[in-house]
Design an enzyme around this catalytic site. Structure first.
Site, PDB file in Angstrom:
ATOM      1  N   GLY A 292       4.987   4.713  -2.148  1.00 43.99           N
ATOM      2  CA  GLY A 292       5.786   3.583  -2.613  1.00 43.99           C
ATOM      3  C   GLY A 292       4.917   2.555  -3.314  1.00 43.99           C
ATOM      4  O   GLY A 292       3.924   2.882  -3.966  1.00 43.99           O
ATOM      5  N   SER A 293       5.258   1.281  -3.146  1.00 45.20           N
ATOM      6  CA  SER A 293       4.638   0.218  -3.943  1.00 45.20           C
ATOM      7  C   SER A 293       3.164  -0.029  -3.623  1.00 45.20           C
ATOM      8  O   SER A 293       2.488  -0.717  -4.392  1.00 45.20           O
ATOM      9  CB  SER A 293       5.422  -1.080  -3.772  1.00 45.20           C
ATOM     10  OG  SER A 293       6.722  -0.938  -4.311  1.00 45.20           O
ATOM     11  N   THR A 294       2.643   0.463  -2.506  1.00 41.55           N
ATOM     12  CA  THR A 294       1.208   0.305  -2.262  1.00 41.55           C
ATOM     13  C   THR A 294       0.396   1.014  -3.349  1.00 41.55           C
ATOM     14  O   THR A 294      -0.733   0.641  -3.636  1.00 41.55           O
ATOM     15  CB  THR A 294       0.816   0.851  -0.875  1.00 41.55           C
ATOM     16  OG1 THR A 294       1.312   2.190  -0.738  1.00 41.55           O
ATOM     17  CG2 THR A 294       1.384  -0.016   0.236  1.00 41.55           C
ATOM     18  N   LYS A 296       0.974   0.843  -6.381  1.00 40.15           N
ATOM     19  CA  LYS A 296       0.927  -0.018  -7.568  1.00 40.15           C
ATOM     20  C   LYS A 296      -0.442  -0.686  -7.725  1.00 40.15           C
ATOM     21  O   LYS A 296      -0.795  -1.131  -8.818  1.00 40.15           O
ATOM     22  CB  LYS A 296       2.034  -1.069  -7.492  1.00 40.15           C
ATOM     23  CG  LYS A 296       3.435  -0.476  -7.657  1.00 40.15           C
ATOM     24  CD  LYS A 296       4.529  -1.514  -7.427  1.00 40.15           C
ATOM     25  CE  LYS A 296       5.912  -0.888  -7.567  1.00 40.15           C
ATOM     26  NZ  LYS A 296       7.007  -1.807  -7.220  1.00 40.15           N
TER      27      LYS A 296
END
Length: 706
Positions: A292-294, A296
């Protein structure tokens, strides 16, 4: 007449020929037996008259970085049989019956074992002392005991997934005990006794003892206190949210040393059969998940390194973006509108990161994906590390690139993710993660020392430094607010990813919530990752499930490491908020009620391990700093002053004066053998070892450094 003479000569010739053939056959046989098969037959003869009793070596001790024992070997007795002696006694049925009753085993199985045609048979291994005493008292012919060692984990479940388990044959089966089995296991010894054809010992015959070589000791990079803090907070998140599993890792980004690593559910390695086998699976390294967004963080690092963006680059988010035939939305379809690059990180904007990924392109994205170490094992010294899953570059389409940019499509392991983010925290170098600092032999000599290993440079120092500042904004202004720690600069990134269905696609109501943080963000000493799989209830976001646990871990760990608080230079010192930390009192040798009262007076909580009357060890040590409300583990030992000749657990004496040590040992009925002066720095036996009352304890003292 001539005919008779000729016949005689023929017979003589035939006899001579037969004699010659027989002679050469006999010589050939002698040559075959003596020279061709001699060594083999001699070995078999020796084997038939030699009785070989194995003597197990002791596995090396596993310590944390501060030489606190995490896994030790303790002596235990095992029962064996010499079948020839059992049969010679003609009491085999009686022996089998008595052994079965004492050892709680099946009589027929014991009978079959002790009457087998072999020189040596195990009956039962690693029995308790009381049972061993009963066996000795029986004095059964052909039955004896030998000393073996077995693993004991004095801290119970602490770091169980790292330490692993060992079997009855002194072999590491899982964890670091398995990875370094050849070094830690040592070399078996033997007792060799010569006996005659009836099985009786031959007086003055060969009696040979080959001593075992004890295994090497491992000094891990783990810090017992940080490991405890990490497990405490992960337990809270795992239990409160009734998750399927969870993992946490704390790494020193500059060296690649793992300071804490744990998974849930867990198990007690002293009684590992009491827990389901899947509890022993180390989620932190054995399994992959969509980050997920980690993820990014790495996409942002790629774009900054390629000069595609800087902190003030402008983006517009209408709430969704079309890639080919597919439409990708931000969480809840929320439109973020006009924003800077720093703001798309803070708000975790999917649309902004899709734009970054597409601008990077497939070739550049995969170049950095490989450089950060995704899709391959990190090489951490634990067995069973997974490689993660990346979309093959040959099959990658624009929609794949778009989803990879914000953390979907690829699956990573927790250890891969924390290693990659550590490259941002340390100035751009990908470090090889490791768990062992030193290997020391049984004589105390260093066999091998593990230095920090740089795998490759991934990004520049400037990119890493600038990104750390942006990640700090994620914690102070963005989705990671629950990881904010007053007095420390913390950066990080939240992640909330839908779980993949077994047949493809995504589950509607199951998520993986995560947070990865670094602190202090201006000069990171720690990188902490929390992953919680399938938390129950709402909200399920990484910012609400994982970030609070990371905050508590980082806060207590930074206090423990004496990391100074960052104060606002515009405020006077008198206006600064007072430190909430307190010093941990010295609890060793205190009765339980006094230890609890001492902790309560300082606003600290207690977790009691073991049963008994006195504290023999505490975690963290005396004079460590903890926030009020934090927990201190105290380990108890049974002891009664009225009981003479009993057993006593040796206390932890490190850092105490000669006078203090003398009083503690005198109260326990132990004798002090001091060496040097100053504060205690070493002791023998080690803390936690059970000895008889009246034993001598050797303690080394050294002067206090000024």
């Amino acid at each position: 007449m001539q005919t008779t003479s000729l016949l005689v000569r023929k017979r003589i010739a035939a006899l001579f020929f037969l004699f010659t053939v027989g002679f050469f056959m006999l010589v050939g046989r002698i040559f075959w037996v003596q020279f061709v098969k001699g060594a083999d037959l001699s070995a078999k003869a020796t084997q038939n008259r030699m009785r070989d009793v194995p003597v197990e070596s002791k596995r090396g001790v596993i310590y944390d970085r501060n030489h606190r024992e995490l896994a030790i070997s303790i002596s235990t007795d095992s029962v064996y049989a010499i079948p020839a002696e059992v049969l010679r006694s003609n009491r085999q049925e009686e022996i089998a019956k008595k052994l079965a009753a004492t050892l709680e085993m099946d009589q027929d199985k014991i009978y079959a074992r002790i009457t087998r045609r072999s020189s040596f048979e195990w009956v039962k291994r690693q029995i308790d002392p009381a049972t061993a005493q009963k066996i000795r008292a029986m004095d059964l012919p052909g039955i004896d005991l030998t000393e073996e060692s077995r693993r004991f984990y004095p801290k119970g479940t602490l770091a169980s997934h790292v330490l692993g388990i060992s079997g009855t044959d002194n072999t590491g089966l899982e964890g670091i005990d398995n990875y370094y089995n050849k070094l830690v296991g040592g070399t078996k010894g033997r007792i060799i006794i010569e006996h005659d054809a009836t099985g009786a010992d031959i007086p003055e015959a060969m009696h040979k003892y080959i001593p075992p070589v004890d295994g090497a000791n491992l000094i891990l990079s783990l810090d017992e206190t940080i490991q405890y803090i990490t497990e405490r907070e992960l337990d809270k998140a795992f239990k409160e949210r009734q998750a399927a599993r969870a993992a946490a890792i704390v790494m020193d980004p500059k060296t690649g040393e793992i300071l804490a690593i744990t998974s849930r559910p867990t198990f007690d390695p002293n009684h590992y059969n009491d827990s389901p086998a899947q509890n022993r699976r180390n989620f932190a390294i054995n399994d992959a998940f969509e980050p997920g967004s980690t993820m990014k963080i790495t996409t942002a690092a790629m774009a900054m390194e390629e000069n595609i963006v800087n902190e003030q680059s402008r983006f517009y988010c209408p709430g969704h973006i079309k890639v080919g035939k597919e439409t990708i939305s931000c969480a809840g379809g929320k439109a973020h509108g006009e924003q800077t690059f720093a703001q798309i990180v803070e708000k975790s904007c999917n649309v902004g990161f899709v734009q970054l990924g597409l601008e990077l392109g497939i070739d550049k994205y995969y170049q950095y994906l490989n450089a950060f170490g995704f899709g391959r094992a990190t090489g951490i010294d634990l067995p069973g590390e997974a490689q993660g899953i990346t979309v093959p570059k040959s099959r990658c389409k624009q929609i794949d690139l778009a989803t990879m940019a914000f953390g979907q499509a690829n699956a990573v392991t927790p250890i891969q993710l924390v290693t990659a983010v550590s490259a941002v925290a340390n100035g751009g170098n990908l470090m090889k993660p490791h768990l062992v600092k030193e290997i020391v032999d049984s004589q105390g000599k260093i066999v091998q020392k593990f230095e920090p290993e740089v795998v490759r440079r991934v990004i520049s120092e400037k990119t890493a430094r600038d990104l750390c500042v942006i990640l700090e904004g994620e914690v102070t202004l963005g989705t990671g607010k629950n990881a904010f720690i007053e007095g420390y600069r913390v950066g990080g990134k939240t992640g909330t990813a839908q779980k993949i269905k077994p047949g493809g696609g995504y589950m509607a109501n199951e998520y993986v919530s995560s947070f990865i943080g670094l602190a202090p963000s201006d000069n990171p000493r720690l990188v902490c990752l929390i992953v919680v799989d399938a938390p129950k209830g709402y909200p399920y976001y990484g910012g609400t499930v994982a970030a609070p646990a990371a905050r508590e871990i980082l806060k207590d760990a930074l206090h423990y490491l004496d990391e100074p608080l960052r104060t606002d230079p515009n405020k006077a010192a008198s206006e600064a908020k007072p430190d909430n930390a307190v010093l941990v009192p010295d609890l060793v040798n205190l009765p339980l009620n006094e230890a609890l009262a001492s902790l309560n007076r300082r606003g600290l909580n207690a977790k009691v391990e073991g049963s008994g009357d006195l504290v023999w060890q505490q975690t963290p040590r005396a004079q460590s700093k903890l926030n009020k409300g934090s927990q201190v583990i105290i380990y108890l030992s049974p002891f009664s002053k009225d009981k003479e000749g009993g057993e006593v657990t040796v206390p932890d004496l490190q850092g105490k004066s000669l006078k203090e040590v003398a009083k503690i040992l005198a109260d326990l009925g132990l004798h002090l053998s001091p060496e040097g002066y100053g504060l205690s720095c070493d002791q023998s036996p080690r803390p936690g070892k059970v000895v008889s009352s009246g034993s001598n304890i050797k303690v080394k003292f050294q002067p206090i450094d000024r």
